[in-house]
Design a protein around this motif. Structure first.
Motif, short mmCIF file in Angstrom:
data_model
loop_
_atom_site.label_atom_id
_atom_site.label_comp_id
_atom_site.label_asym_id
_atom_site.label_seq_id
_atom_site.Cartn_x
_atom_site.Cartn_y
_atom_site.Cartn_z
N ALA A 87 -22.66 19.93 42.64
CA ALA A 87 -23.98 19.44 42.23
C ALA A 87 -24.44 20.12 40.95
CB ALA A 87 -25.00 19.67 43.35
N ALA A 88 -24.20 21.41 40.84
CA ALA A 88 -24.59 22.14 39.63
C ALA A 88 -23.81 21.65 38.42
CB ALA A 88 -24.37 23.64 39.83
N VAL A 89 -22.50 21.48 38.58
CA VAL A 89 -21.65 21.04 37.47
C VAL A 89 -21.98 19.60 37.08
CG1 VAL A 89 -19.25 20.56 36.81
CG2 VAL A 89 -19.83 22.69 37.98
N ARG A 90 -22.34 18.77 38.04
CA ARG A 90 -22.75 17.40 37.72
C ARG A 90 -24.03 17.39 36.89
NH1 ARG A 90 -21.28 14.79 43.52
NH2 ARG A 90 -19.20 14.10 42.93
N GLN A 91 -24.90 18.35 37.15
CA GLN A 91 -26.15 18.41 36.40
C GLN A 91 -25.90 18.94 34.98
OE1 GLN A 91 -28.52 20.72 35.01
NE2 GLN A 91 -29.76 18.89 34.61
N HIS A 92 -25.07 19.99 34.88
CA HIS A 92 -24.74 20.53 33.56
C HIS A 92 -23.37 21.19 33.61
CE1 HIS A 92 -25.03 22.53 29.70
NE2 HIS A 92 -26.04 21.70 29.44
N TRP A 93 -22.48 20.72 32.78
CA TRP A 93 -21.09 21.18 32.80
C TRP A 93 -20.94 22.68 32.65
CZ3 TRP A 93 -18.86 23.87 28.85
CH2 TRP A 93 -19.54 23.86 27.64
N SER A 94 -21.84 23.31 31.87
CA SER A 94 -21.67 24.74 31.57
C SER A 94 -21.92 25.64 32.79
CB SER A 94 -22.59 25.17 30.43
OG SER A 94 -23.94 25.05 30.82
N SER A 95 -22.47 25.06 33.85
CA SER A 95 -22.67 25.86 35.06
C SER A 95 -21.34 26.18 35.74
CB SER A 95 -23.63 25.17 36.02
OG SER A 95 -23.11 23.93 36.42
N LEU A 96 -20.26 25.58 35.26
CA LEU A 96 -18.92 25.88 35.79
C LEU A 96 -18.63 27.38 35.72
CD1 LEU A 96 -16.21 24.83 36.90
CD2 LEU A 96 -15.46 24.56 34.53
N ARG A 97 -19.17 28.04 34.72
CA ARG A 97 -18.90 29.49 34.57
C ARG A 97 -19.51 30.31 35.71
NH1 ARG A 97 -22.63 30.23 29.24
NH2 ARG A 97 -24.28 28.96 30.10
N TYR A 98 -20.47 29.74 36.45
CA TYR A 98 -21.11 30.46 37.55
C TYR A 98 -20.51 30.11 38.92
CZ TYR A 98 -24.48 30.97 33.81
OH TYR A 98 -25.08 31.23 32.60
N VAL A 99 -19.63 29.14 38.91
CA VAL A 99 -18.97 28.71 40.16
C VAL A 99 -18.01 29.81 40.60
CG1 VAL A 99 -17.34 27.02 41.11
CG2 VAL A 99 -19.19 26.27 39.61
#
Length: 117
Positions: A87-99
């Motif tokens: 859900a976070a990555v769908r909202q903004h791709w750059s949140s991938l770094r926090y996954v």
């Protein structure tokens, strides 16, 4: 008369043994009831904790759907939750770094980030 006294003593002994057994049964019943009550209290606590975890997860899901970058503030267990991370990555791709690292190789999560970049 001696026989009557012997019978009387035998009856007294039987009555005493019966009383002892009755007291033991009462103690066993009390112990069992106490254990049941304790188990119920523990179960109630676990159920309450579970509901709190579910509510927290749902709140974080809503939050990252609005702001994917909020994932950086989420507890580690939720950063490792696939649905929350996606859900976070769908909202903004750059949140991938926090996954969580274990999910950074997840094909669907990586593809979702790549589509937005």
């Amino acid at each position: 008369q001696e026989r009557a006294e012997a019978e009387h003593k035998a009856e007294d002994k039987f009555d005493e043994e019966s009383e002892d057994e009755s007291e033991e049964d009462s103690e066993d019943d009390y112990d069992e009831e106490a254990q049941t009550a304790l188990a119920c209290a523990e179960a109630d606590g676990k159920i309450e904790a579970f509901h709190e975890e579910v509510e927290e997860r749902e709140a974080w899901l809503q939050r990252v759907r609005l702001d994917g970058e909020a994932l950086q503030l989420a507890p580690a267990a939720l950063r490792a939750d696939r649905e929350v991370a996606l859900a976070a990555v769908r909202q903004h791709w750059s949140s991938l770094r926090y996954v969580d690292e274990r999910l950074r190789d997840d094909a669907e999560i990586v593809l979702e980030a790549a589509r937005q970049d």
